[in-house]
Design a protein around this motif. Structure first.
Motif, PDB file in Angstrom:
ATOM      1  N   GLY A  76       0.846  -1.193   0.000  1.00 47.66           N
ATOM      2  CA  GLY A  76       0.000   0.000   0.000  1.00 47.66           C
ATOM      3  C   GLY A  76       0.879   1.240   0.000  1.00 47.66           C
ATOM      4  O   GLY A  76       2.037   1.196   0.432  1.00 47.66           O
ATOM      5  N   LEU A  77       0.345   2.369  -0.470  1.00 46.20           N
ATOM      6  CA  LEU A  77       1.157   3.580  -0.600  1.00 46.20           C
ATOM      7  C   LEU A  77       1.619   4.143   0.736  1.00 46.20           C
ATOM      8  O   LEU A  77       2.575   4.908   0.817  1.00 46.20           O
ATOM      9  N   ALA A  78       0.939   3.768   1.824  1.00 47.82           N
ATOM     10  CA  ALA A  78       1.292   4.310   3.136  1.00 47.82           C
ATOM     11  C   ALA A  78       2.336   3.449   3.857  1.00 47.82           C
ATOM     12  O   ALA A  78       2.829   3.816   4.921  1.00 47.82           O
ATOM     13  N   GLU A  79       2.681   2.334   3.294  1.00 50.81           N
ATOM     14  CA  GLU A  79       3.591   1.426   3.998  1.00 50.81           C
ATOM     15  C   GLU A  79       5.043   1.885   3.876  1.00 50.81           C
ATOM     16  O   GLU A  79       5.518   2.202   2.790  1.00 50.81           O
ATOM     17  N   LEU A  80       5.723   1.883   5.012  1.00 52.87           N
ATOM     18  CA  LEU A  80       7.123   2.328   5.052  1.00 52.87           C
ATOM     19  C   LEU A  80       8.048   1.134   5.201  1.00 52.87           C
ATOM     20  O   LEU A  80       7.614   0.110   5.689  1.00 52.87           O
ATOM     21  N   PRO A  81       9.321   1.249   4.843  1.00 52.38           N
ATOM     22  CA  PRO A  81       9.936   2.417   4.206  1.00 52.38           C
ATOM     23  C   PRO A  81       9.584   2.498   2.722  1.00 52.38           C
ATOM     24  O   PRO A  81       9.226   1.505   2.120  1.00 52.38           O
ATOM     25  N   ARG A  82       9.706   3.714   2.183  1.00 53.87           N
ATOM     26  CA  ARG A  82       9.506   3.893   0.743  1.00 53.87           C
ATOM     27  C   ARG A  82      10.864   3.763   0.045  1.00 53.87           C
ATOM     28  O   ARG A  82      11.913   3.997   0.643  1.00 53.87           O
ATOM     29  N   PHE A  83      10.826   3.429  -1.223  1.00 48.80           N
ATOM     30  CA  PHE A  83      12.065   3.236  -1.979  1.00 48.80           C
ATOM     31  C   PHE A  83      12.054   4.108  -3.228  1.00 48.80           C
ATOM     32  O   PHE A  83      10.997   4.487  -3.716  1.00 48.80           O
ATOM     33  N   PHE A  84      13.273   4.412  -3.716  1.00 46.68           N
ATOM     34  CA  PHE A  84      13.363   5.149  -4.960  1.00 46.68           C
ATOM     35  C   PHE A  84      14.302   4.422  -5.924  1.00 46.68           C
ATOM     36  O   PHE A  84      15.387   3.975  -5.546  1.00 46.68           O
ATOM     37  N   HIS A  85      13.849   4.319  -7.180  1.00 43.94           N
ATOM     38  CA  HIS A  85      14.674   3.730  -8.228  1.00 43.94           C
ATOM     39  C   HIS A  85      14.020   4.117  -9.542  1.00 43.94           C
ATOM     40  O   HIS A  85      12.787   4.151  -9.624  1.00 43.94           O
ATOM     41  N   GLU A  86      14.819   4.413 -10.554  1.00 44.57           N
ATOM     42  CA  GLU A  86      14.197   4.897 -11.797  1.00 44.57           C
ATOM     43  C   GLU A  86      13.319   3.833 -12.464  1.00 44.57           C
ATOM     44  O   GLU A  86      12.391   4.162 -13.196  1.00 44.57           O
ATOM     45  N   ASN A  87      13.619   2.579 -12.204  1.00 46.48           N
ATOM     46  CA  ASN A  87      12.798   1.513 -12.804  1.00 46.48           C
ATOM     47  C   ASN A  87      11.805   0.920 -11.810  1.00 46.48           C
ATOM     48  O   ASN A  87      11.385  -0.225 -11.945  1.00 46.48           O
ATOM     49  N   LEU A  88      11.453   1.704 -10.782  1.00 47.23           N
ATOM     50  CA  LEU A  88      10.500   1.201  -9.779  1.00 47.23           C
ATOM     51  C   LEU A  88       9.096   1.746 -10.031  1.00 47.23           C
ATOM     52  O   LEU A  88       8.911   2.943 -10.238  1.00 47.23           O
ATOM     53  N   VAL A  89       8.131   0.844 -10.046  1.00 47.08           N
ATOM     54  CA  VAL A  89       6.726   1.238 -10.215  1.00 47.08           C
ATOM     55  C   VAL A  89       5.973   0.803  -8.969  1.00 47.08           C
ATOM     56  O   VAL A  89       6.213  -0.284  -8.446  1.00 47.08           O
ATOM     57  N   LYS A  90       5.080   1.667  -8.481  1.00 47.69           N
ATOM     58  CA  LYS A  90       4.324   1.340  -7.277  1.00 47.69           C
ATOM     59  C   LYS A  90       2.861   1.088  -7.615  1.00 47.69           C
ATOM     60  O   LYS A  90       2.151   2.005  -8.015  1.00 47.69           O
ATOM     61  N   ILE A  91       2.453  -0.167  -7.479  1.00 45.62           N
ATOM     62  CA  ILE A  91       1.039  -0.520  -7.719  1.00 45.62           C
ATOM     63  C   ILE A  91       0.640  -1.490  -6.604  1.00 45.62           C
ATOM     64  O   ILE A  91       1.251  -2.550  -6.470  1.00 45.62           O
ATOM     65  N   LYS A 135      12.941  -7.904 -17.016  1.00 46.89           N
ATOM     66  CA  LYS A 135      12.690  -8.896 -15.972  1.00 46.89           C
ATOM     67  C   LYS A 135      11.967  -8.147 -14.853  1.00 46.89           C
ATOM     68  O   LYS A 135      12.467  -7.128 -14.365  1.00 46.89           O
ATOM     69  N   VAL A 136      10.797  -8.622 -14.477  1.00 40.71           N
ATOM     70  CA  VAL A 136       9.975  -7.913 -13.497  1.00 40.71           C
ATOM     71  C   VAL A 136      10.180  -8.530 -12.112  1.00 40.71           C
ATOM     72  O   VAL A 136       9.970  -9.723 -11.925  1.00 40.71           O
ATOM     73  N   ILE A 137      10.645  -7.703 -11.163  1.00 37.85           N
ATOM     74  CA  ILE A 137      10.848  -8.199  -9.791  1.00 37.85           C
ATOM     75  C   ILE A 137       9.852  -7.504  -8.869  1.00 37.85           C
ATOM     76  O   ILE A 137       9.835  -6.280  -8.755  1.00 37.85           O
ATOM     77  N   VAL A 138       9.000  -8.318  -8.255  1.00 38.51           N
ATOM     78  CA  VAL A 138       7.921  -7.781  -7.435  1.00 38.51           C
ATOM     79  C   VAL A 138       8.285  -7.960  -5.965  1.00 38.51           C
ATOM     80  O   VAL A 138       8.804  -9.004  -5.568  1.00 38.51           O
ATOM     81  N   PHE A 139       8.035  -6.904  -5.162  1.00 42.43           N
ATOM     82  CA  PHE A 139       8.287  -7.074  -3.729  1.00 42.43           C
ATOM     83  C   PHE A 139       7.164  -6.470  -2.894  1.00 42.43           C
ATOM     84  O   PHE A 139       6.376  -5.647  -3.352  1.00 42.43           O
ATOM     85  N   CYS A 140       7.088  -6.939  -1.628  1.00 39.97           N
ATOM     86  CA  CYS A 140       6.140  -6.378  -0.662  1.00 39.97           C
ATOM     87  C   CYS A 140       6.861  -6.441   0.682  1.00 39.97           C
ATOM     88  O   CYS A 140       8.085  -6.484   0.715  1.00 39.97           O
ATOM     89  N   LYS A 141       6.130  -6.456   1.801  1.00 42.63           N
ATOM     90  CA  LYS A 141       6.826  -6.447   3.080  1.00 42.63           C
ATOM     91  C   LYS A 141       7.545  -7.774   3.358  1.00 42.63           C
ATOM     92  O   LYS A 141       8.703  -7.796   3.737  1.00 42.63           O
ATOM     93  N   THR A 142       6.832  -8.881   3.157  1.00 44.82           N
ATOM     94  CA  THR A 142       7.412 -10.169   3.559  1.00 44.82           C
ATOM     95  C   THR A 142       7.636 -11.143   2.411  1.00 44.82           C
ATOM     96  O   THR A 142       8.352 -12.118   2.556  1.00 44.82           O
ATOM     97  N   GLY A 143       6.985 -10.904   1.304  1.00 43.02           N
ATOM     98  CA  GLY A 143       7.089 -11.848   0.189  1.00 43.02           C
ATOM     99  C   GLY A 143       5.776 -12.561  -0.093  1.00 43.02           C
ATOM    100  O   GLY A 143       5.642 -13.266  -1.091  1.00 43.02           O
ATOM    101  N   GLN A 144       4.786 -12.374   0.786  1.00 42.03           N
ATOM    102  CA  GLN A 144       3.504 -13.059   0.573  1.00 42.03           C
ATOM    103  C   GLN A 144       2.681 -12.406  -0.537  1.00 42.03           C
ATOM    104  O   GLN A 144       2.208 -13.071  -1.447  1.00 42.03           O
ATOM    105  N   ARG A 145       2.510 -11.080  -0.434  1.00 40.69           N
ATOM    106  CA  ARG A 145       1.719 -10.408  -1.453  1.00 40.69           C
ATOM    107  C   ARG A 145       2.421 -10.450  -2.808  1.00 40.69           C
ATOM    108  O   ARG A 145       1.769 -10.533  -3.843  1.00 40.69           O
ATOM    109  N   SER A 146       3.774 -10.414  -2.777  1.00 39.37           N
ATOM    110  CA  SER A 146       4.467 -10.468  -4.074  1.00 39.37           C
ATOM    111  C   SER A 146       4.279 -11.844  -4.711  1.00 39.37           C
ATOM    112  O   SER A 146       4.170 -11.954  -5.930  1.00 39.37           O
ATOM    113  N   ASN A 147       4.166 -12.905  -3.886  1.00 42.63           N
ATOM    114  CA  ASN A 147       3.855 -14.226  -4.448  1.00 42.63           C
ATOM    115  C   ASN A 147       2.481 -14.202  -5.113  1.00 42.63           C
ATOM    116  O   ASN A 147       2.286 -14.758  -6.192  1.00 42.63           O
TER     117      ASN A 147
END
Lengths: 77, 360
Positions: B282-297, B314-326
Motif C-alpha cells: 500500500g502507498l502508506a507502507e514504510l519504508p519507501r524506496f526510490f529507483h528509476e525503474n521502480l513502479v508502485k502498484i 525482468k519484473v521483480i515484485v516485492f512487498c513487506k514479507t514476500g507473501q503479497r508479491s507471491n
C-alpha cells in the motif's frame, strides 16, 4: 558435526533413502537446504519444512541438532 | 443413555461430558478415506450436530478404504450416502449434508454453524481455504493428511496455537504431489489417521488430555515409527491471513496449486536496466524506496494496471514479507506476464541490499 537426517513421504523417494548421516559444521539451515538440493536436485521442486531435535526451525537458524527431520506436506485424504 | 454407558462410567467423561459431546457441532470437510472413520466414530460417540461437505461420487475403487460405504452406495454423492449409513448407526444425531465443493463463496456460510472443523480433504487448495477461513472465523481445525504409507495429524488454530500456514506457508505446486487416486494409498492408513483425528475432536469437546495443538504427529505404517514435531505460531503469518479478511476470492486465484511460483533472492539480482521493480505494498507502507525503474502498484490494483508492467524487462515484485508479491506473481502469470519474480524476504531483504535507495 555429524547430523542424522530423516526424510519423510516423497522426500524419501527423491533422495532414495529414509535417513542418512550428513557432515556439517557451522552451517545455517538455509545452507543445509542448499547442500541437500545440490545433492538431490529433485528437492528443488517440492515444498518442505525442516525440524531439528523435533522442533521446526527457520532458515536463519544454525544447525545444532543431531536429529534433523525434513518433511513435506501431504495432500491425500 | 445406555448407548453411551461406557463413556458415562469413565470418570473423565461422565454424564456431564456426554452432554458436552451432545451439544458439540462438528463439520467434517471430505467424506473420503479420512472422513469415513471420523464420521463413524463421532456419530457413534454422540456428537449432537454433524455437517458433512463432499461433492464427490462414490466409485468402486473408493471401497478399499472408505469403509462407511458399500456396493449400494456406488454412484451416490458421498455426503448424502454417508448420512444414510450414519442414520442407521445413530438416528439421534442431526446430520447436515453439503453435497457441494467447499469454495470461497460458501465457506463462511457453512463454517458459521460449527464449533470445530475437521480437515479430511484430499487437495491443497481446499486445505488452505479451510485454514484461512478458520483463522478468520476463529475455529479450531483438526488436520489429517496421508501419503502412501505415512500420515500427519495436528490441531490448528486452537487457543492461540499455530495455523497450517505456520507449518507450510504456501501450497505445493500441483503435479509434484498427487492424490490417492493417482499414486495409491494403503487402505488402512486413513483409518488410523482419521481415527486419531476423531480422538482429537473428542478431547477438545471434552476439554481432557492434551490436544495436538502446536505438535505435528507423523506416523509411518510400514515401520510403526512415529515422530512428534513442535510447530510454533507465526504471528505475522496469522496477521496477514486476518488482514486479507473475508476476501477469499483472491485466495483461490492466488493460492491456486496449478501455479508454479517464481521466487528470487536479492543475491541473485544483477541490478541493471533490464529490470523493472514493482512495489505491491500500500502507498502508506514504510519504508519507501526510490529507483528509476521502480513502479508502485498495490496488489489490489495490479490487474487494472497491467499496462504499466514491462513486457521486455525482468519484473521483480516485492512487498513487506514476500507473501503479497507471491500473489502478484500468480496474477501476472495468469495474464501471460511470465518473466516476473517474487522477491524472497521482501522489504527487509531489500533494505539490507544496495539495490534500491530508501527515501524515508
Amino acid at each position: 558435526m555429524i547430523i542424522d537426517i530423516k526424510y519423510f513421504g516423497m522426500l524419501a523417494e527423491i533422495t532414495g533413502r529414509s535417513n542418512e548421516k550428513f557432515e556439517c559444521s557451522n552451517t545455517k539451515v538455509s545452507e543445509l537446504k542448499k547442500n541437500l538440493i545440490n545433492r538431490y536436485p529433485g528437492l528443488n521442486n517440492v515444498n518442505f519444512t525442516i525440524a531439528q531435535n523435533q522442533e521446526i526451525v527457520n532458515e536463519n537458524c544454525k544447525v545444532t541438532g543431531e536429529e534433523v527431520a525434513i518433511f513435506p506436506p501431504f495432500s491425500g485424504g | 443413555m445406555s448407548r453411551y454407558h461406557r463413556h458415562i462410567i469413565l470418570e473423565e467423561i461422565g454424564v456431564a461430558g456426554q452432554k458436552k459431546i451432545h451439544a458439540a457441532k462438528v463439520l467434517i470437510v471430505g467424506a473420503g478415506g479420512l472422513g469415513c472413520p471420523i464420521l463413524q466414530y463421532l456419530v457413534a460417540a454422540g456428537i449432537g450436530t454433524i455437517g458433512i461437505v463432499d461433492h464427490d461420487i462414490i466409485e468402486e475403487s473408493n471401497l478399499q478404504r472408505q469403509v462407511l460405504f458399500g456396493m449400494s452406495s456406488l454412484g451416490k454423492n458421498k455426503a448424502m450416502a454417508a448420512r444414510e449409513m450414519l442414520f442407521n448407526l445413530n438416528p439421534t444425531i442431526k446430520i447436515n449434508t453439503y453435497p457441494t465443493k467447499l469454495i470461497s463463496e460458501n465457506v463462511k456460510d457453512i463454517f458459521t454453524t460449527y464449533d470445530i472443523i475437521v480437515d479430511a480433504t484430499d487437495n491443497f487448495s481446499t486445505r488452505y481455504l479451510i485454514n484461512d477461513a478458520a483463522v478468520i472465523l476463529n475455529k479450531p481445525v483438526i488436520y489429517g493428511a496421508i501419503y502412501k504409507f505415512e500420515g500427519q495429524v495436528t490441531v490448528f488454530n486452537y487457543k492461540n496455537g499455530p495455523s497450517y500456514r505456520c507449518l507450510f506457508p504456501y501450497p505445493t505446486q500441483k503435479g509434484l504431489v498427487s492424490n490417492c487416486e493417482e499414486i495409491g494409498v494403503l487402505g488402512i492408513l486413513p483409518g488410523i489417521i482419521g481415527t486419531l483425528q476423531a480422538n482429537e475432536v473428542l478431547k477438545i469437546v471434552l476439554g481432557i488430555g492434551e490436544p495436538l495443538s502446536g505438535k505435528l504427529f507423523c506416523y509411518n505404517a510400514l515401520t510403526n515409527q512415529s515422530t512428534t514435531i513442535k510447530v510454533a505460531r507465526i504471528k505475522e503469518t496469522i496477521r496477514l491471513v486476518k488482514q486479507r479478511g473475508e476476501d477469499f476470492e483472491i485466495f483461490d486465484e492466488v493460492f491456486n496449486c496449478n501455479i508454479v511460483l517464481n521466487q528470487i533472492g536479492v543475491e541473485d539480482i544483477q541490478d541493471d536496466d533490464d529490470i523493472q521493480y514493482i512495489d505491491v505494498r500500500g502507498l502508506a507502507e514504510l519504508p519507501r524506496f526510490f529507483h528509476e525503474n521502480l513502479v508502485k502498484i498495490s496488489l489490489h490494483e495490479l490487474t487494472d494496471n497491467l499496462q504499466m508492467i514491462s513486457k521486455d524487462k525482468k519484473v521483480i515484485v516485492f512487498c513487506k514479507t514476500g507473501q503479497r508479491s507471491n500473489q502478484a506473481i500468480s496474477l501476472l502469470k495468469k495474464n501471460n506476464i511470465t518473466n516476473c519474480w517474487s522477491l524472497k524476504g521482501g522489504v527487509s531483504a531489500l533494505t539490507n541490499s544496495k539495490l534500491i535507495k530508501r527515501t524515508e
